[in-house]
Motif scaffolding. Structure first.
Motif, PDB file in Angstrom:
ATOM      1  N   LEU A 104       0.829  -1.202   0.000  1.00  0.00           N
ATOM      2  CA  LEU A 104       0.000   0.000   0.000  1.00  0.00           C
ATOM      3  C   LEU A 104       0.867   1.257   0.000  1.00  0.00           C
ATOM      4  N   LEU A 105       1.951   1.227   0.791  1.00  0.00           N
ATOM      5  CA  LEU A 105       2.848   2.388   0.848  1.00  0.00           C
ATOM      6  C   LEU A 105       3.573   2.565  -0.482  1.00  0.00           C
ATOM      7  N   ARG A 150       2.316   1.704  -3.390  1.00  0.00           N
ATOM      8  CA  ARG A 150       1.302   2.295  -4.277  1.00  0.00           C
ATOM      9  C   ARG A 150       1.158   3.786  -4.019  1.00  0.00           C
ATOM     10  N   ALA A 151       1.124   4.144  -2.731  1.00  0.00           N
ATOM     11  CA  ALA A 151       0.976   5.557  -2.374  1.00  0.00           C
ATOM     12  C   ALA A 151       2.145   6.358  -2.939  1.00  0.00           C
ATOM     13  N   SER A 191       1.846   6.698  -6.608  1.00  0.00           N
ATOM     14  CA  SER A 191       0.765   7.607  -7.003  1.00  0.00           C
ATOM     15  C   SER A 191       1.202   9.067  -6.861  1.00  0.00           C
ATOM     16  N   PHE A 192       2.194   9.325  -6.010  1.00  0.00           N
ATOM     17  CA  PHE A 192       2.713  10.691  -5.893  1.00  0.00           C
ATOM     18  C   PHE A 192       3.944  10.906  -6.764  1.00  0.00           C
ATOM     19  N   ALA A 211      -7.988   3.514  -9.482  1.00  0.00           N
ATOM     20  CA  ALA A 211      -6.583   3.217  -9.769  1.00  0.00           C
ATOM     21  C   ALA A 211      -6.272   3.463 -11.245  1.00  0.00           C
ATOM     22  N   LEU A 262      -2.341   4.087 -11.919  1.00  0.00           N
ATOM     23  CA  LEU A 262      -1.666   2.987 -11.225  1.00  0.00           C
ATOM     24  C   LEU A 262      -1.914   1.669 -11.945  1.00  0.00           C
ATOM     25  N   ALA A 286      -4.177  13.097  -7.468  1.00  0.00           N
ATOM     26  CA  ALA A 286      -3.556  12.703  -6.204  1.00  0.00           C
ATOM     27  C   ALA A 286      -4.587  11.868  -5.476  1.00  0.00           C
ATOM     28  N   MET A 287      -4.096  10.904  -4.703  1.00  0.00           N
ATOM     29  CA  MET A 287      -4.995   9.902  -4.134  1.00  0.00           C
ATOM     30  C   MET A 287      -5.036   9.972  -2.611  1.00  0.00           C
ATOM     31  N   PHE A 330      -6.180   7.437   0.431  1.00  0.00           N
ATOM     32  CA  PHE A 330      -6.412   6.004   0.549  1.00  0.00           C
ATOM     33  C   PHE A 330      -7.290   5.648   1.752  1.00  0.00           C
ATOM     34  N   ALA A 352      -2.444   5.024   4.316  1.00  0.00           N
ATOM     35  CA  ALA A 352      -1.174   4.851   3.599  1.00  0.00           C
ATOM     36  C   ALA A 352      -0.182   5.964   3.888  1.00  0.00           C
TER      37      ALA A 352
END
Lengths: 259, 260
Positions: A158-159, A161-162, A165-166, B51, B56, B78-79, B81, B85
């Motif tokens: 998850l981290l 992915r985070a 995503s940034f 996603a 992603l 920007a996401m 979660f 996260a």
């Protein structure tokens, strides 16, 4: 009419008390007993030197040169092994090609008792300092590489992915997500490696050296200088305790979020 | 900026190698400064859709477009979660700065921008804390601040409050609405909660069960700014009833399947 019953504490048997007085007395008691046994002559000094004699020789500083020699080998070997281990562990954990190359190689060479490689290392890099440092490096490398790899593989997806995503790229991911994720495992590896390093140091110095604590212990035994031998053992246990204490302090500094 | 999802399908292989169709022929748009909720029963692929918009994942068919100019230094998406996260090794301040670091902003500008967002999300005074020292609601504020810091053209929120207790959730919805009134950031908000979707959004896109496809788009006829009193308004109830009638049979099927 109903009777009033107070609820019993059923967890009583599980309670673990601290026993602070016993804690302090245990170690001191053993030392006092040891001193008594030697003072009364019940056990001859040749087999068991008195603690006071050991402390005297420690304080005299005549063995400092051995401590310095061993410490240099230890620090060099440990530092090199840790650096290599963490780098390889990170690479193998992150890059699939490095993993394909690294994991079978590590699995095949990890089980070799490192001290068995000392004769080969002496042949390759000479009987001097390099072979002793090399054997310690090897001994530290494996737990470090394996622990770092495990830490990286267990990084929270998850981290990752985070971070992606940034906009995090590969090296950002390694530095800002994988490495901090692996830090607790890396420190577990460092503590393991410190023990291994000490063991290999003594073994290497007993096999081929003319200075160092391992040499001191073996040499003193040959000359029946039991006090000196005991001083060597005390020094080694001291090194073990201090290195562990330092690593625990360092871990608290490096992983403040686990406090 | 406007987001257009055009005839997007997504099929992926699960752990056993069987192919799973998550989304089928989904089209929707989110206009600039619009708040759109994406709602569906569990396992309808709504998180997958998010996603895809975030880049992603890549769609198996169809395409996702961002229409309009994206000024330099501004992120497209920007996401936020569901499980926050947050990076446990970073303080609140450093977490909020993460996206700005990746965007290559100098340290002083990052710190200033992060301070603004920390102020906006009510995190002032918590800058030096680590995530584990914060409550769930405070953690998600950090998640929102981190996402808003990069000034995204579209803010993507994946069930952001569903890990919170009911009361905290209600309060966080209010705060999100206040933040939205101030920033007017375009938002695509995934939820399975009908009340939440209607209360927050301008439009609710209702998805079917897997493979997810658009059942209907329900406009919410409630004025802005929203207030708690609107939770009993006729327009609120009408929209909620309409959505429930759309997914009731779907949800019932999902329940039956889970029990089997």
């Amino acid at each position: 009419m109903s009777a009033r019953l107070s609820a019993p504490d059923r967890t009583h048997a599980l309670e673990r008390r601290a026993h602070p007085v016993v804690r302090v007395l245990a170690l001191r008691g053993v030392v006092v007993l040891w001193e008594l046994v030697t003072r009364t002559g019940w056990v001859p000094a040749l087999f068991l030197p008195s603690p006071s004699g050991v402390v005297e020789m420690l304080a005299s500083g005549e063995l400092l040169v051995h401590v310095a020699t061993s410490l240099r080998r230890l620090l060099l070997g440990f530092g090199l092994g840790a650096l290599l281990g963490v780098s390889v562990g990170l690479a193998v954990g992150f890059f699939s090609l490095a993993e394909a190359v690294g994991t079978p190689l590590i699995a095949a060479t990890f089980p070799i008792p490192k001290i068995a490689l000392l004769p080969l290392l002496i042949l390759w890099v000479g009987i001097g300092e390099a072979s002793k440092v090399a054997v310690i490096t090897l001994g530290v490398f494996f737990p470090m590489a394996i622990n770092t790899y495990t830490g990286v593989r267990n990084a929270d997806p998850l981290l990752i992915r985070a971070a992606v995503s940034f906009g995090a790229g590969r090296f950002s991911l390694i530095r800002k997500v994988m490495l901090p994720s692996a830090l607790p495992m890396i420190f577990a590896g460092l503590k393991l490696g410190a023990g291994t390093a000490l063991l290999l140091l003594v073994a290497a110095e007993m096999i081929a050296a003319n200075a160092g604590i391992g040499f001191l212990v073996l040499h003193a035994q040959n000359l029946m200088e039991t006090t000196k031998l005991m001083v060597g053992i005390v020094l080694l246990s001291f090194l073990g305790i201090v290195s562990h204490w330092l690593l625990v302090r360092l871990e608290r500094l490096a992983i403040p979020w686990k406090a | 900026m406007r987001v257009a999802v055009e005839r997007v399908s997504k099929t992926y292989a699960d752990r056993r190698g069987a192919s799973v169709e998550a989304l089928r022929d989904v089209s929707l748009t989110v206009d600039a400064e619009e708040f759109v909720a994406l709602l569906g029963p569990s396992g309808c692929g709504k998180s997958t859709l998010l996603a895809l918009v975030a880049g992603l994942l890549a769609p198996s068919a169809g395409a996702i477009y961002f229409e309009g100019d994206l000024p330099p230094g501004r992120a497209a998406t920007a996401m936020v979660f569901q499980e926050f996260a947050l990076f446990p090794w970073r303080t609140v301040q450093a977490n909020v700065e993460f996206g700005l670091e990746e965007a290559g902003l100098p340290a002083a500008a990052r710190a200033a921008r992060a301070r603004d967002l920390i102020q906006l999300t009510g995190l002032a005074g918590f800058e030096a804390r680590y995530p584990h020292q914060l409550s769930g609601g405070m953690r998600q504020r950090v998640g929102i601040a981190r996402a808003l810091a990069v000034d995204p053209a579209v803010l993507l929120m994946d069930e952001p409050f569903s890990a919170l207790d009911a009361q905290t959730r209600q309060l966080m919805q209010e705060e999100l609405l206040q933040i939205w009134e101030r920033t007017r950031t375009t938002i695509l908000y995934v939820t399975h909660n009908i009340q939440e979707a209607v209360y927050l959004a301008d439009r609710v896109v209702v998805l079917s069960r897997r493979p997810g496809s658009v059942l209907a788009t329900v406009p919410v006829g409630l004025a802005r700014p929203r207030a708690e009193a609107m939770l009993g308004a006729p327009a609120f109830i009408a929209a909620a009833d309409r959505i429930w009638s759309l997914i009731k049979s779907e949800a019932r099927e999902a329940l039956r399947e889970a029990g089997a």
